[in-house]
Motif scaffolding. Structure first.
Motif, PDB file in Angstrom:
ATOM      1  N   HIS A 189      49.183  45.952  31.930  1.00 21.42           N
ATOM      2  CA  HIS A 189      47.994  46.097  32.779  1.00 21.42           C
ATOM      3  C   HIS A 189      48.403  45.677  34.180  1.00 21.42           C
ATOM      4  CE1 HIS A 189      43.907  46.291  34.078  1.00 21.42           C
ATOM      5  NE2 HIS A 189      43.841  44.996  34.336  1.00 21.42           N
ATOM      6  N   THR A 190      48.042  46.466  35.195  1.00 17.22           N
ATOM      7  CA  THR A 190      48.455  46.175  36.558  1.00 17.22           C
ATOM      8  C   THR A 190      47.257  46.024  37.478  1.00 17.22           C
ATOM      9  OG1 THR A 190      48.731  48.555  36.960  1.00 17.22           O
ATOM     10  CG2 THR A 190      50.704  47.305  36.373  1.00 17.22           C
ATOM     11  N   GLY A 191      47.499  45.325  38.580  1.00 18.05           N
ATOM     12  CA  GLY A 191      46.484  45.118  39.595  1.00 18.05           C
ATOM     13  C   GLY A 191      47.141  44.750  40.912  1.00 18.05           C
ATOM     14  N   VAL A 192      46.307  44.412  41.893  1.00 13.22           N
ATOM     15  CA  VAL A 192      46.790  44.070  43.227  1.00 13.22           C
ATOM     16  C   VAL A 192      46.291  42.671  43.593  1.00 13.22           C
ATOM     17  CG1 VAL A 192      46.802  44.721  45.669  1.00 13.22           C
ATOM     18  CG2 VAL A 192      46.721  46.514  43.903  1.00 13.22           C
ATOM     19  N   TRP A 193      47.185  41.822  44.063  1.00 14.38           N
ATOM     20  CA  TRP A 193      46.874  40.453  44.457  1.00 14.38           C
ATOM     21  C   TRP A 193      46.237  40.451  45.847  1.00 14.38           C
ATOM     22  CZ3 TRP A 193      47.532  35.986  41.712  1.00 14.38           C
ATOM     23  CH2 TRP A 193      47.384  34.791  42.413  1.00 14.38           C
ATOM     24  N   VAL A 194      45.030  39.881  45.952  1.00 12.79           N
ATOM     25  CA  VAL A 194      44.349  39.774  47.242  1.00 12.79           C
ATOM     26  C   VAL A 194      43.631  38.422  47.305  1.00 12.79           C
ATOM     27  CG1 VAL A 194      42.609  40.765  48.791  1.00 12.79           C
ATOM     28  CG2 VAL A 194      43.980  42.288  47.352  1.00 12.79           C
ATOM     29  N   ASN A 195      44.033  37.586  48.228  1.00 12.60           N
ATOM     30  CA  ASN A 195      43.379  36.295  48.477  1.00 12.60           C
ATOM     31  C   ASN A 195      43.209  35.439  47.219  1.00 12.60           C
ATOM     32  OD1 ASN A 195      43.136  36.924  51.226  1.00 12.60           O
ATOM     33  ND2 ASN A 195      41.224  38.021  50.858  1.00 12.60           N
ATOM     34  N   GLY A 196      44.245  35.383  46.398  1.00 14.48           N
ATOM     35  CA  GLY A 196      44.215  34.538  45.205  1.00 14.48           C
ATOM     36  C   GLY A 196      43.542  35.158  43.994  1.00 14.48           C
ATOM     37  N   ASN A 197      42.995  36.357  44.131  1.00  6.61           N
ATOM     38  CA  ASN A 197      42.399  37.090  43.016  1.00  6.61           C
ATOM     39  C   ASN A 197      43.178  38.376  42.793  1.00  6.61           C
ATOM     40  OD1 ASN A 197      40.266  35.359  42.260  1.00  6.61           O
ATOM     41  ND2 ASN A 197      39.044  36.075  43.976  1.00  6.61           N
ATOM     42  N   ILE A 198      42.829  39.078  41.729  1.00  3.96           N
ATOM     43  CA  ILE A 198      43.498  40.331  41.407  1.00  3.96           C
ATOM     44  C   ILE A 198      42.461  41.438  41.341  1.00  3.96           C
ATOM     45  CG2 ILE A 198      44.900  41.556  39.715  1.00  3.96           C
ATOM     46  CD1 ILE A 198      45.962  38.697  38.895  1.00  3.96           C
ATOM     47  N   TYR A 199      42.696  42.479  42.117  1.00 10.08           N
ATOM     48  CA  TYR A 199      41.845  43.668  42.085  1.00 10.08           C
ATOM     49  C   TYR A 199      42.403  44.581  41.015  1.00 10.08           C
ATOM     50  CZ  TYR A 199      39.223  42.421  46.249  1.00 10.08           C
ATOM     51  OH  TYR A 199      38.382  41.807  47.145  1.00 10.08           O
ATOM     52  N   GLU A 200      41.512  45.020  40.124  1.00 12.86           N
ATOM     53  CA  GLU A 200      41.928  45.838  38.994  1.00 12.86           C
ATOM     54  C   GLU A 200      40.901  46.908  38.722  1.00 12.86           C
ATOM     55  OE1 GLU A 200      42.003  43.439  35.407  1.00 12.86           O
ATOM     56  OE2 GLU A 200      39.846  43.218  35.426  1.00 12.86           O
ATOM     57  N   LEU A 201      41.322  47.922  37.993  1.00 13.48           N
ATOM     58  CA  LEU A 201      40.414  48.920  37.441  1.00 13.48           C
ATOM     59  C   LEU A 201      40.187  48.516  35.992  1.00 13.48           C
ATOM     60  CD1 LEU A 201      38.846  51.593  37.660  1.00 13.48           C
ATOM     61  CD2 LEU A 201      40.928  52.751  36.904  1.00 13.48           C
ATOM     62  N   SER A 202      38.960  48.124  35.674  1.00 13.11           N
ATOM     63  CA  SER A 202      38.667  47.671  34.308  1.00 13.11           C
ATOM     64  C   SER A 202      38.604  48.866  33.364  1.00 13.11           C
ATOM     65  CB  SER A 202      37.337  46.916  34.280  1.00 13.11           C
ATOM     66  OG  SER A 202      36.253  47.831  34.355  1.00 13.11           O
ATOM     67  N   GLY A 203      38.637  48.580  32.091  1.00 13.59           N
ATOM     68  CA  GLY A 203      38.541  49.618  31.066  1.00 13.59           C
ATOM     69  C   GLY A 203      37.207  50.343  31.051  1.00 13.59           C
ATOM     70  N   LYS A 204      36.233  49.815  31.758  1.00 16.25           N
ATOM     71  CA  LYS A 204      34.930  50.478  31.885  1.00 16.25           C
ATOM     72  C   LYS A 204      34.856  51.291  33.179  1.00 16.25           C
ATOM     73  CE  LYS A 204      32.374  47.093  29.167  1.00 16.25           C
ATOM     74  NZ  LYS A 204      32.650  47.655  27.916  1.00 16.25           N
ATOM     75  N   GLY A 205      35.940  51.291  33.963  1.00 18.85           N
ATOM     76  CA  GLY A 205      35.997  52.091  35.179  1.00 18.85           C
ATOM     77  C   GLY A 205      35.541  51.386  36.439  1.00 18.85           C
ATOM     78  N   LEU A 206      35.254  50.083  36.356  1.00 18.70           N
ATOM     79  CA  LEU A 206      34.797  49.338  37.516  1.00 18.70           C
ATOM     80  C   LEU A 206      35.984  48.723  38.256  1.00 18.70           C
ATOM     81  CD1 LEU A 206      32.383  48.115  39.121  1.00 18.70           C
ATOM     82  CD2 LEU A 206      32.552  46.137  37.587  1.00 18.70           C
ATOM     83  N   ILE A 207      36.033  48.944  39.564  1.00 18.64           N
ATOM     84  CA  ILE A 207      37.028  48.272  40.392  1.00 18.64           C
ATOM     85  C   ILE A 207      36.443  46.907  40.723  1.00 18.64           C
ATOM     86  CG2 ILE A 207      38.270  48.276  42.579  1.00 18.64           C
ATOM     87  CD1 ILE A 207      38.077  51.377  42.466  1.00 18.64           C
ATOM     88  N   ARG A 208      37.163  45.863  40.309  1.00 15.18           N
ATOM     89  CA  ARG A 208      36.628  44.513  40.469  1.00 15.18           C
ATOM     90  C   ARG A 208      37.727  43.557  40.894  1.00 15.18           C
ATOM     91  NH1 ARG A 208      35.658  42.935  34.098  1.00 15.18           N
ATOM     92  NH2 ARG A 208      37.852  43.074  33.506  1.00 15.18           N
ATOM     93  N   SER A 209      37.293  42.420  41.397  1.00 16.36           N
ATOM     94  CA  SER A 209      38.190  41.339  41.771  1.00 16.36           C
ATOM     95  C   SER A 209      38.002  40.234  40.743  1.00 16.36           C
ATOM     96  CB  SER A 209      37.829  40.841  43.173  1.00 16.36           C
ATOM     97  OG  SER A 209      38.568  39.687  43.482  1.00 16.36           O
ATOM     98  N   VAL A 210      39.101  39.820  40.105  1.00 12.27           N
ATOM     99  CA  VAL A 210      39.021  38.797  39.062  1.00 12.27           C
ATOM    100  C   VAL A 210      40.026  37.690  39.348  1.00 12.27           C
ATOM    101  CG1 VAL A 210      38.219  40.419  37.289  1.00 12.27           C
ATOM    102  CG2 VAL A 210      40.663  39.986  37.538  1.00 12.27           C
ATOM    103  N   SER A 211      39.757  36.519  38.801  1.00 14.15           N
ATOM    104  CA  SER A 211      40.691  35.402  38.910  1.00 14.15           C
ATOM    105  C   SER A 211      41.928  35.698  38.049  1.00 14.15           C
ATOM    106  CB  SER A 211      40.027  34.117  38.417  1.00 14.15           C
ATOM    107  OG  SER A 211      39.817  34.195  37.019  1.00 14.15           O
ATOM    108  N   PRO A 212      43.023  35.015  38.313  1.00 14.38           N
ATOM    109  CA  PRO A 212      44.194  35.195  37.447  1.00 14.38           C
ATOM    110  C   PRO A 212      43.882  34.914  35.970  1.00 14.38           C
ATOM    111  CG  PRO A 212      44.847  34.083  39.455  1.00 14.38           C
ATOM    112  CD  PRO A 212      43.333  34.164  39.469  1.00 14.38           C
ATOM    113  N   GLU A 213      43.021  33.909  35.708  1.00 15.93           N
ATOM    114  CA  GLU A 213      42.645  33.615  34.309  1.00 15.93           C
ATOM    115  C   GLU A 213      41.936  34.808  33.678  1.00 15.93           C
ATOM    116  OE1 GLU A 213      42.287  29.779  36.635  1.00 15.93           O
ATOM    117  OE2 GLU A 213      41.518  31.787  36.893  1.00 15.93           O
TER     118      GLU A 213
END
Length: 176
Positions: A61-85
């Motif tokens: 699973h891949t994402g982009v690191w931005v300001n200590g969070n990771i931007y990802e495309l979730s399995g539901k299709g939502l682009i979101r910013s999540v914590s590393p945890e």
């Protein structure tokens, strides 16, 4: 009911074998020098860096690191910013890896972070093969939709874009 489990197990085994063959190919072409888990070097991600974690040893699973969070495309299709945890939550991978060059510098482009922020909370038609996290990451890097279906495809795109072999190193992450 054992038949469906056998089919599922066979499919997972086939996917695992295919991924290992792709890994060997990428290394033989010098596209990837160090795969996730092959290095003990720890790197601090920087904004716009590409990160990954493992899923059941057969997917990434891949994402982009931005300001200590990771931007990802979730399995539901939502682009979101999540914590590393949260990025690791419900995935078997326990570590996050960052794509680097041979000098241990995270691969990142200046406009990637802003592109991620501009796309936050957009909803896309997610598809495991045709519109997945790897395609999202490639689009954030280039600003264009690209036909990326696998982690191997993403590594080839990264290598071409940054003109270097890819080295995946464990990310130094502060878990909150």
């Amino acid at each position: 009911m054992p038949a469906p489990l056998l089919w599922f197990g066979a499919a997972c085994l086939g996917l695992y074998a295919s991924n290992r063959a792709n890994d060997a190919y990428l290394k033989s072409t010098n596209t990837v020098r160090t795969l996730p888990g092959d290095s003990s070097k720890r790197i601090t991600p920087r904004n716009g860096a590409i990160v990954t974690c493992g899923i059941y040893g057969v997917l990434d699973h891949t994402g982009v690191w931005v300001n200590g969070n990771i931007y990802e495309l979730s399995g539901k299709g939502l682009i979101r910013s999540v914590s590393p945890e949260r990025f690791l939550h419900n995935r078997t991978g326990k570590k996050i890896y960052v794509a680097c060059d041979e000098h241990y510098m995270p691969l990142a482009a200046d406009d990637v972070s802003q592109r991620c922020i501009d796309n936050l909370f957009q909803l896309r038609d997610y598809h495991l093969i045709n519109n997945n996290c790897h395609q999202f990451v490639a689009e954030m890097l280039t600003g264009e939709r690209t036909k990326i279906t696998s982690f191997s495809d993403l590594n080839e795109a990264l290598s071409s874009l940054f003109l270097t072999s890819i080295n995946w190193h464990e990310a130094k992450v502060d878990f909150r």
